[in-house]
Structures are given as C-alpha cells and as structure tokens.
Design an enzyme around this catalytic site. Structure first.
Site, short mmCIF file in Angstrom:
data_model
loop_
_atom_site.label_atom_id
_atom_site.label_comp_id
_atom_site.label_asym_id
_atom_site.label_seq_id
_atom_site.Cartn_x
_atom_site.Cartn_y
_atom_site.Cartn_z
N PHE A 24 2.92 0.32 -1.27
CA PHE A 24 3.72 1.02 -2.28
C PHE A 24 4.04 0.00 -3.36
CE2 PHE A 24 8.12 1.93 -3.79
CZ PHE A 24 7.84 3.10 -4.48
N HIS B 166 0.33 -7.92 -3.55
CA HIS B 166 1.75 -7.56 -3.57
C HIS B 166 2.25 -7.26 -2.17
CE1 HIS B 166 2.56 -7.25 -7.92
NE2 HIS B 166 1.25 -7.08 -7.98
N PRO B 167 3.33 -7.92 -1.76
CA PRO B 167 3.88 -7.63 -0.43
C PRO B 167 4.64 -6.30 -0.46
CG PRO B 167 5.29 -9.18 -1.58
CD PRO B 167 4.09 -8.95 -2.46
#
Length: 170
Positions: free
Chosen positions: A119, A73-74
């Site tokens: 995050f 996930h970026p």
C-alpha cells in the site's frame, strides 16, 4: 520559484558526477526509468523544472517501472530499520496505539493480497488514523484505479524527496 539564481542545493545536484546524481535519484525513487530520465535532463534551472521533469517521468512509467518503485517502499507502520527517510515519512504511525498498528498490519496484508504490492501513500504529514482510513477506502478500488492512485502518490513522495535533495545544505 521565481528567482533567477539557481539554489545552492540544485546547483550541487546539477554538478554531481553522473553516478552520484543517479544514486541520489534512485534514493528518491527506485524506478530506474524515472532516475535515468531525470538524470538525462540535467542541468535544471529551477527546482520547479526538476519537479516538472519528475512529474513527466512519472506519467511515462510502465507497470513494471511502478512495481520497481513500489518494491523499495516499506509497508506503512513498518519503516525500514535504520532508514531515516522511511521513519520520517511514516512518523504519523510512530505514536499510534498498538491496536492501530495491528489493524494497519492486517489491512496492509489484505491490500497486498488484493493488489500484489505494498500500500503506497504519501504518508508525510498524515496521522496513523488518516493512513488507515485511506487504506480502508482504497482497498475496494478496482486494480486499474488503484494503480493510478499509486502513481499519483508516488509522484507526491518523489517531489518531497527531491525537495529535500535540492534544498538541503551540503
């Protein structure tokens, strides 16, 4: 879903060759253990059965499995170039001001410093401000609490991605 007929997209997924189904699952979630568990449970009678299997597999993921999933996930505000999925999911940041984008970058880096991973939030349908506020709130969490929030958020993301997989036309 209360219908007894299997939706066409789910039928297509159920009948995909194993490698193709595995690849599709890994695009939804990069955790190998999650993909293997869902693959092994095919065929699914309903989309809800697939989502329930996803939720059960999420609950079983180890810390290393979660790390594997999160690595794909970026950061919020920096979707992967050429990746329509991350761009669509993070569309709430597309119209954000330069100030908000800069703040998100700073908060993302502080979060990653604190927890050792990106995050992760189910960004679909959230504004840039909502994602920033969630990041601000969560950065103070104890690591154990944050890990469980990440598990929950990843489960939401997986459900959305699975729905797209089984509801889209061939």
């Amino acid at each position: 879903m209360t219908s007894t007929s299997t939706p066409p997209g789910l039928t297509r997924f159920n009948t995909l060759e194993e490698h193709a189904a595995y690849t599709a699952l890994r695009e939804a979630c990069a955790a190998t253990a999650w993909a293997k568990r869902l693959l092994a449970a095919r065929p699914y009678a309903t989309s809800e059965d697939l989502y329930a299997a996803s939720d059960a597999a999420m609950a079983e993921l180890t810390a290393a499995d979660l790390d594997e999933a999160m690595a794909a996930h970026p950061p919020i505000g920096r979707p992967k170039p050429g990746d329509p999925t991350s761009a669509r999911e993070q569309s709430g940041m597309s119209g954000a001001s330069d100030a908000l984008k800069a703040e998100m970058l700073e908060l993302n880096l502080a979060y990653q410093d604190r927890f050792g991973h990106v995050f992760l939030i189910c960004a679909t349908g959230r504004t840039g401000e909502q994602m920033r506020d969630a990041l601000r709130e969560r950065i103070g969490n104890p690591p154990e609490r944050e890990r469980e929030i990440v598990r929950t958020e990843l489960g939401k993301i997986n459900r959305i991605r699975l729905a797209r997989l089984v509801e889209e036309e061939a």
